[in-house]
Design a protein around this motif. Structure first.
Motif, PDB file in Angstrom:
ATOM      1  N   ASN A  15       0.840  -1.188   0.000  1.00  0.00           N
ATOM      2  CA  ASN A  15       0.000   0.000   0.000  1.00  0.00           C
ATOM      3  C   ASN A  15       0.873   1.235   0.000  1.00  0.00           C
ATOM      4  O   ASN A  15       1.689   1.444   0.895  1.00  0.00           O
ATOM      5  N   ASP A  16       0.712   2.065  -1.033  1.00  0.00           N
ATOM      6  CA  ASP A  16       1.458   3.305  -1.165  1.00  0.00           C
ATOM      7  C   ASP A  16       0.461   4.446  -1.052  1.00  0.00           C
ATOM      8  O   ASP A  16      -0.235   4.768  -2.012  1.00  0.00           O
ATOM      9  N   ASN A  17       0.380   5.057   0.137  1.00  0.00           N
ATOM     10  CA  ASN A  17      -0.662   6.044   0.443  1.00  0.00           C
ATOM     11  C   ASN A  17      -2.023   5.391   0.230  1.00  0.00           C
ATOM     12  O   ASN A  17      -2.356   4.446   0.891  1.00  0.00           O
ATOM     13  N   ASN A  18      -2.798   5.879  -0.740  1.00  0.00           N
ATOM     14  CA  ASN A  18      -4.124   5.312  -0.962  1.00  0.00           C
ATOM     15  C   ASN A  18      -4.155   4.377  -2.169  1.00  0.00           C
ATOM     16  O   ASN A  18      -5.210   3.936  -2.594  1.00  0.00           O
ATOM     17  N   THR A  19      -2.974   4.070  -2.729  1.00  0.00           N
ATOM     18  CA  THR A  19      -2.901   3.209  -3.901  1.00  0.00           C
ATOM     19  C   THR A  19      -2.302   1.871  -3.529  1.00  0.00           C
ATOM     20  O   THR A  19      -1.216   1.806  -2.943  1.00  0.00           O
ATOM     21  N   GLN A  20      -2.983   0.792  -3.853  1.00  0.00           N
ATOM     22  CA  GLN A  20      -2.475  -0.549  -3.601  1.00  0.00           C
ATOM     23  C   GLN A  20      -1.787  -1.060  -4.861  1.00  0.00           C
ATOM     24  O   GLN A  20      -2.354  -1.050  -5.939  1.00  0.00           O
ATOM     25  N   GLN A  21      -0.531  -1.481  -4.712  1.00  0.00           N
ATOM     26  CA  GLN A  21       0.253  -1.974  -5.835  1.00  0.00           C
ATOM     27  C   GLN A  21       0.569  -3.448  -5.620  1.00  0.00           C
ATOM     28  O   GLN A  21       0.647  -3.917  -4.489  1.00  0.00           O
ATOM     29  N   ALA A  22       0.741  -4.163  -6.721  1.00  0.00           N
ATOM     30  CA  ALA A  22       0.992  -5.599  -6.622  1.00  0.00           C
ATOM     31  C   ALA A  22       1.991  -6.050  -7.686  1.00  0.00           C
ATOM     32  O   ALA A  22       2.092  -5.438  -8.751  1.00  0.00           O
ATOM     33  N   LYS A  23       2.746  -7.091  -7.375  1.00  0.00           N
ATOM     34  CA  LYS A  23       3.566  -7.754  -8.384  1.00  0.00           C
ATOM     35  C   LYS A  23       3.590  -9.237  -8.080  1.00  0.00           C
ATOM     36  O   LYS A  23       3.466  -9.667  -6.922  1.00  0.00           O
ATOM     37  N   GLU A  24       3.737 -10.032  -9.130  1.00  0.00           N
ATOM     38  CA  GLU A  24       3.734 -11.479  -8.969  1.00  0.00           C
ATOM     39  C   GLU A  24       5.039 -11.931  -8.333  1.00  0.00           C
ATOM     40  O   GLU A  24       6.115 -11.400  -8.628  1.00  0.00           O
ATOM     41  N   ILE A  25       4.943 -12.914  -7.441  1.00  0.00           N
ATOM     42  CA  ILE A  25       6.133 -13.433  -6.773  1.00  0.00           C
ATOM     43  C   ILE A  25       6.311 -14.908  -7.133  1.00  0.00           C
ATOM     44  O   ILE A  25       5.346 -15.656  -7.202  1.00  0.00           O
ATOM     45  N   ASN A  26       7.549 -15.297  -7.379  1.00  0.00           N
ATOM     46  CA  ASN A  26       7.886 -16.671  -7.741  1.00  0.00           C
ATOM     47  C   ASN A  26       8.477 -17.374  -6.528  1.00  0.00           C
ATOM     48  O   ASN A  26       9.490 -16.946  -5.982  1.00  0.00           O
ATOM     49  N   ILE A  27       7.802 -18.440  -6.073  1.00  0.00           N
ATOM     50  CA  ILE A  27       8.284 -19.210  -4.929  1.00  0.00           C
ATOM     51  C   ILE A  27       9.214 -20.316  -5.418  1.00  0.00           C
ATOM     52  O   ILE A  27       8.818 -21.165  -6.213  1.00  0.00           O
ATOM     53  N   LEU A  28      10.455 -20.305  -4.942  1.00  0.00           N
ATOM     54  CA  LEU A  28      11.444 -21.299  -5.342  1.00  0.00           C
ATOM     55  C   LEU A  28      11.687 -22.276  -4.194  1.00  0.00           C
ATOM     56  O   LEU A  28      11.705 -21.880  -3.025  1.00  0.00           O
ATOM     57  N   PRO A  29      11.881 -23.561  -4.504  1.00  0.00           N
ATOM     58  CA  PRO A  29      12.295 -24.513  -3.465  1.00  0.00           C
ATOM     59  C   PRO A  29      13.617 -24.070  -2.856  1.00  0.00           C
ATOM     60  O   PRO A  29      14.424 -23.389  -3.504  1.00  0.00           O
ATOM     61  N   ALA A  30      13.847 -24.459  -1.615  1.00  0.00           N
ATOM     62  CA  ALA A  30      15.043 -24.000  -0.903  1.00  0.00           C
ATOM     63  C   ALA A  30      16.325 -24.337  -1.654  1.00  0.00           C
ATOM     64  O   ALA A  30      17.271 -23.549  -1.690  1.00  0.00           O
ATOM     65  N   ALA A  31      16.369 -25.529  -2.282  1.00  0.00           N
ATOM     66  CA  ALA A  31      17.579 -25.940  -3.009  1.00  0.00           C
ATOM     67  C   ALA A  31      17.868 -24.991  -4.172  1.00  0.00           C
ATOM     68  O   ALA A  31      19.021 -24.674  -4.460  1.00  0.00           O
ATOM     69  N   GLN A  32      16.810 -24.539  -4.860  1.00  0.00           N
ATOM     70  CA  GLN A  32      17.000 -23.614  -5.973  1.00  0.00           C
ATOM     71  C   GLN A  32      17.349 -22.222  -5.469  1.00  0.00           C
ATOM     72  O   GLN A  32      18.091 -21.482  -6.107  1.00  0.00           O
ATOM     73  N   LEU A  33      16.810 -21.850  -4.319  1.00  0.00           N
ATOM     74  CA  LEU A  33      17.093 -20.520  -3.780  1.00  0.00           C
ATOM     75  C   LEU A  33      18.585 -20.373  -3.478  1.00  0.00           C
ATOM     76  O   LEU A  33      19.152 -19.293  -3.648  1.00  0.00           O
ATOM     77  N   LYS A  34      19.224 -21.484  -3.053  1.00  0.00           N
ATOM     78  CA  LYS A  34      20.654 -21.426  -2.761  1.00  0.00           C
ATOM     79  C   LYS A  34      21.447 -20.969  -3.983  1.00  0.00           C
ATOM     80  O   LYS A  34      22.469 -20.304  -3.863  1.00  0.00           O
ATOM     81  N   THR A  35      20.944 -21.319  -5.161  1.00  0.00           N
ATOM     82  CA  THR A  35      21.647 -20.983  -6.404  1.00  0.00           C
ATOM     83  C   THR A  35      21.763 -19.482  -6.600  1.00  0.00           C
ATOM     84  O   THR A  35      22.750 -18.981  -7.141  1.00  0.00           O
TER      85      THR A  35
END
Length: 325
Positions: A15-35
């Motif tokens: 929430n930025d003042n009165n405007t709600q903003q969004a972006k897509e998030i990619n969930i990675l398995p822990a093993a891939q996150l290490k990369t």
């Protein structure tokens, strides 16, 4: 910030003042996150989140050997953190352009899920929680939204033309409370006939069109001035006890919250204008612009503020408000 699931996608909300903003998030398995946690991989990801680039271009910008960049590019692509967006011929070779697969990355552990009644898409801060706290019980709306009858009624024989504004209010409330079992929207005449005045009530409409707003007028800190006439009623606008100011513009109204006079355990919220357009301004004030509207609300039992509507884009319709007191 918060994260919700919508249309099978995970969205990161801000929430930025009165405007709600969004972006897509990619969930990675822990093993891939290490990369992607290494410093060089992170630098590459940062560049590719800003624009598409090919490995030689990245190597030049980071002043690194091209083969080292290729090594990290392959690891990031295998982890699904980046993807090829296009290919282009450069000096007899094919340059593959890469870009991040998402503007946000995260990871999660498999356990810990629990059911929730209603995913809130609104940044429900303490002020908003306090304002509606009596109207939410076990995450469910506890009250009635009361609009004026479209048929001539009451001592002024008026017909309401502002009841449809309750739909916008209901959409707003639906962001943080569940639908009740019983029908939540009532006509003012039905509330009287069915003896339902002891509910928590949200009144939409001024005293000329909403019979309950008319009954409560004497209990409001900012009152409507009116008297009967042969044509229906004479209307003198709003008068403030605190400042002595009178507001007569059609686009003016009040957002108020008071203790129910006949049941001190219940509360009444009033969204009422001098005319229908003033009521619309009040609904916009409490939904689209609630932070500005409730700036001086600190949980007090009696609260009222004067709202003036404005047409900023010149289309003849109220789309913004100003808080006068």
């Amino acid at each position: 910030m918060m994260m919700i699931r919508m249309d099978k996608k995970l969205l990161l909300l801000k929430n930025d003042n009165n405007t709600q903003q969004a972006k897509e998030i990619n969930i990675l398995p822990a093993a891939q996150l290490k990369t992607i946690l290494g410093s060089l991989s992170w630098k590459i990801l940062t560049l590719l989140s800003q624009k598409e680039m090919y490995p030689l271009e990245i190597a030049k910008q980071l002043n690194m050997h091209e083969q080292k960049i290729y090594y990290h590019i392959r690891k990031l692509a295998k982890a699904n953190a980046i993807t090829i967006t296009r290919e282009e011929k450069k000096k007899g070779a094919t340059a593959r352009y890469y870009r991040t697969t998402s503007q946000a990355f995260g990871t999660e552990f498999p356990n810990g899920y629990h059911p929730i009644q209603n995913p809130c898409t609104l940044d429900l801060n303490n002020t908003l929680q306090d304002f509606f706290k009596e109207f939410i019980h076990n995450n469910t709306f506890d009250g009635k939204i009361v609009v004026g009858s479209p048929q001539p009624h009451g001592p002024f024989k008026t017909s309401a033309r502002d009841g449809h504004y309750a739909a916008h209010l209901a959409l707003f409330l639906g962001q943080f409370t569940r639908l009740p079992t019983e029908f939540a929207v009532k006509l003012d005449v039905d509330v009287k006939a069915e003896k339902e005045e002891k509910n928590n009530l949200i009144l939409v409409g001024g005293p000329g069109t909403n019979f309950l707003t008319q009954e409560l007028n004497e209990h409001l800190p900012i009152k409507f001035n009116m008297q009967s006439s042969q044509q229906g009623f004479l209307f003198g606008g709003l008068s403030s006890k605190k400042t002595g100011q009178t507001y007569t513009s059609d686009v003016t109204g009040i957002v108020a919250k008071i203790i129910t006079p006949w049941d001190p355990t219940k509360r009444i919220i009033v969204l009422a204008g001098n005319k229908a357009v003033g009521t619309k301004a009040c609904v916009i004030a409490l939904t689209n612009l609630w932070k500005k509207t409730l700036e001086k609300y600190h949980g007090q039992d009696t609260f009222a503020t004067v709202i003036v509507g404005f047409d900023l884009d010149g289309d003849g319709k109220v789309d913004s408000i100003e808080v006068r007191e």
